[in-house]
Scaffold this motif. Structure first.
Motif, PDB file in Angstrom:
ATOM      1  N   ASP A   2      37.765  47.139  33.410  1.00 28.36           N
ATOM      2  CA  ASP A   2      37.674  45.689  33.225  1.00 28.36           C
ATOM      3  C   ASP A   2      38.896  45.140  32.505  1.00 28.36           C
ATOM      4  N   THR A 123      34.514  43.139  45.256  1.00 29.75           N
ATOM      5  CA  THR A 123      34.002  43.659  43.997  1.00 29.75           C
ATOM      6  C   THR A 123      33.067  42.623  43.376  1.00 29.75           C
ATOM      7  N   PRO A 124      31.757  42.779  43.551  1.00 28.74           N
ATOM      8  CA  PRO A 124      30.835  41.744  43.089  1.00 28.74           C
ATOM      9  C   PRO A 124      30.801  41.576  41.571  1.00 28.74           C
ATOM     10  N   GLU A 125      31.078  42.619  40.815  1.00 22.80           N
ATOM     11  CA  GLU A 125      31.029  42.538  39.356  1.00 22.80           C
ATOM     12  C   GLU A 125      32.384  42.944  38.793  1.00 22.80           C
ATOM     13  N   GLY A 127      33.621  42.043  35.827  1.00 19.53           N
ATOM     14  CA  GLY A 127      33.643  42.190  34.379  1.00 19.53           C
ATOM     15  C   GLY A 127      34.707  41.286  33.796  1.00 19.53           C
ATOM     16  N   THR A 131      32.495  34.030  36.586  1.00 16.97           N
ATOM     17  CA  THR A 131      31.618  34.085  37.764  1.00 16.97           C
ATOM     18  C   THR A 131      31.989  35.295  38.605  1.00 16.97           C
ATOM     19  N   GLY A 132      31.148  35.591  39.548  1.00 14.86           N
ATOM     20  CA  GLY A 132      31.474  36.583  40.559  1.00 14.86           C
ATOM     21  C   GLY A 132      32.272  35.906  41.666  1.00 14.86           C
ATOM     22  N   SER A 136      32.130  37.174  50.121  1.00 16.38           N
ATOM     23  CA  SER A 136      31.719  38.576  50.063  1.00 16.38           C
ATOM     24  C   SER A 136      32.297  39.321  51.257  1.00 16.38           C
TER      25      SER A 136
END
Length: 138
Positions: A2, A123-125, A127, A131-132, A136
Motif C-alpha cells: 500500500d 485492483t478493487p482494494e 489501500g 474510494t475504490g 472494473s
C-alpha cells in the motif's frame, strides 16, 4: 505494498499538478503559445486542460476513482502530444529535437497512465485511498 503504491501515485502526479496549476495561473502566456500552435479558443483550451490536469492528478493522488483520474490524464496527454508537439512540422533542427522530446514524453506518460488505469481498475482494494475504482477490469 500500500505504501509503495501511494509513493508511486505521489511521484507520478507531481508533474501534472505543477503543470495544471501553471495552466490556471499563467493562462495568458500559455494561451499565446497554444495560439501559435493553431489551437482554437486557446485561452479556454488552456483553462480546460488545466482543470483536467489538476482533477486527474488529485484523483490519483487521493485515491478517489484513481482509474478515472488516470483516464483524464490520457485525455490530456494524447491530443497534447499531437497538437502541441508536432515535431514533424518543424524545420529548425533544435526546435524539431525539442518538440520530439516533448512528444515522446507525452506519449510515454500516456502509456504509463493507461497502465495505471488498468492497475487501478483491476485492483478493487488499493489501500491508502478514499474510494475504490470506478471501473472494473476484474
Amino acid at each position: 505494498m500500500d505504501v509503495l503504491v501511494l509513493i508511486g501515485r505521489i511521484l507520478f502526479v507531481v508533474v501534472f499538478l505543477g503543470s495544471g496549476i501553471a495552466h490556471l495561473t499563467q493562462t495568458d502566456a500559455m494561451a499565446g503559445y497554444a495560439q501559435s500552435k493553431g489551437i482554437p479558443a486557446p485561452k479556454l483550451a488552456v483553462q480546460a486542460s488545466g482543470v483536467l490536469l489538476v482533477l486527474g492528478a488529485l484523483m490519483i493522488l487521493l485515491g478517489v476513482w484513481a482509474d478515472l483520474g488516470a483516464l483524464l490524464l490520457v485525455v490530456f496527454l494524447l491530443p497534447t502530444a499531437f497538437l502541441m508537439h508536432a515535431f514533424w512540422k518543424e524545420t529548425d533542427p533544435t526546435a524539431k529535437q525539442t518538440e520530439m522530446i516533448q512528444f515522446n514524453k507525452d506519449i510515454s506518460l500516456a502509456g504509463a497512465a493507461i497502465a495505471l488505469f488498468a492497475f487501478f481498475a483491476h485492483t478493487p482494494e488499493l489501500g491508502l485511498s478514499i474510494t475504490g475504482p470506478l471501473f472494473s477490469l476484474g
